[in-house]
Write an enzyme that holds these catalytic residues in place. Structure first.
Site, PDB file in Angstrom:
ATOM      1  N   HIS A  37      -7.159   5.615  -0.062  1.00 15.88           N
ATOM      2  CA  HIS A  37      -7.661   6.465  -1.147  1.00 15.88           C
ATOM      3  C   HIS A  37      -8.111   7.872  -0.767  1.00 15.88           C
ATOM      4  O   HIS A  37      -8.547   8.603  -1.645  1.00 15.88           O
ATOM      5  CB  HIS A  37      -8.839   5.764  -1.833  1.00 15.88           C
ATOM      6  CG  HIS A  37      -8.466   4.457  -2.442  1.00 15.88           C
ATOM      7  ND1 HIS A  37      -7.614   4.352  -3.521  1.00 15.88           N
ATOM      8  CD2 HIS A  37      -8.792   3.193  -2.106  1.00 15.88           C
ATOM      9  CE1 HIS A  37      -7.455   3.084  -3.840  1.00 15.88           C
ATOM     10  NE2 HIS A  37      -8.152   2.352  -2.981  1.00 15.88           N
ATOM     11  N   LYS A  64       3.046  -0.507  -5.079  1.00 16.31           N
ATOM     12  CA  LYS A  64       1.732  -0.692  -5.689  1.00 16.31           C
ATOM     13  C   LYS A  64       1.752  -0.039  -7.062  1.00 16.31           C
ATOM     14  O   LYS A  64       2.242   1.082  -7.222  1.00 16.31           O
ATOM     15  CB  LYS A  64       0.652  -0.070  -4.799  1.00 16.31           C
ATOM     16  CG  LYS A  64      -0.755  -0.363  -5.278  1.00 16.31           C
ATOM     17  CD  LYS A  64      -1.800   0.122  -4.284  1.00 16.31           C
ATOM     18  CE  LYS A  64      -3.200  -0.194  -4.835  1.00 16.31           C
ATOM     19  NZ  LYS A  64      -4.232   0.343  -3.939  1.00 16.31           N
ATOM     20  N   HIS A 138     -14.164  -0.079  -1.457  1.00 21.25           N
ATOM     21  CA  HIS A 138     -13.263  -0.415  -2.564  1.00 21.25           C
ATOM     22  C   HIS A 138     -13.359   0.666  -3.627  1.00 21.25           C
ATOM     23  O   HIS A 138     -14.448   1.096  -3.995  1.00 21.25           O
ATOM     24  CB  HIS A 138     -13.631  -1.772  -3.171  1.00 21.25           C
ATOM     25  CG  HIS A 138     -12.874  -2.103  -4.416  1.00 21.25           C
ATOM     26  ND1 HIS A 138     -11.550  -2.477  -4.404  1.00 21.25           N
ATOM     27  CD2 HIS A 138     -13.249  -2.093  -5.711  1.00 21.25           C
ATOM     28  CE1 HIS A 138     -11.150  -2.682  -5.664  1.00 21.25           C
ATOM     29  NE2 HIS A 138     -12.158  -2.460  -6.467  1.00 21.25           N
TER      30      HIS A 138
END
Length: 146
Positions: A37, A64, A138
């Site tokens: 990310h 993805k 996350h």
């Protein structure tokens, strides 16, 4: 004075025993978060950027569906996990106090196998992350405020 390898090996082994397993595991989860990310200085933020970054980061086997890249500095992202740049959000998440420049890449159908095609959406928004031991681990893709 010549020292054998025995004392050095002993010191090394003691050092390994003193490293908390949770710390090394947390560090790997944080590094995985950054791999998926984080992109400090993107070059272009279009479909070509998404296709290139998704492939480089190993997110295309299978393709993805959605992934967001956060642009900026690591310190500001880490600060979401504390009170400096984050607030509690829901049960176990943190909401950034400041917006971040982001690029969201969405798979545009077809096969889940490469070559993957993506559409890019760029902008600024507050982000939501899960943290462990003061580190983001996350990114919550479901949260989006236009």
């Amino acid at each position: 004075m010549v020292m054998g390898q025995g004392p050095l090996l002993l010191i090394f082994m003691l050092g390994l025993g003193l490293t908390p397993p949770a710390l090394t595991q947390d560090d790997s989860r944080y590094k995985h978060f950054l791999t998926q990310h984080y992109d400090a200085k993107p070059r272009g933020r279009n479909a070509r950027y998404c296709e290139s970054m998704m492939e480089r980061r190993g997110l295309t086997a299978p393709c993805k569906d959605t992934n967001t890249f956060i642009h900026g500095n690591k310190g500001s992202i880490k600060a979401i996990c504390g009170n400096e740049n984050g607030n509690p959000y829901g049960e176990a998440l943190r909401l950034s106090k400041s917006p971040f420049q982001i690029t969201t890449c969405r798979h545009v159908g077809g096969s889940p196998r490469p070559p993957c095609r993506y559409r890019a959406t760029s902008g600024f928004r507050h982000i939501v992350v899960a943290c462990e031991h003061g580190l983001p681990v996350h990114f919550d893709e479901s949260f989006f405020r236009p």
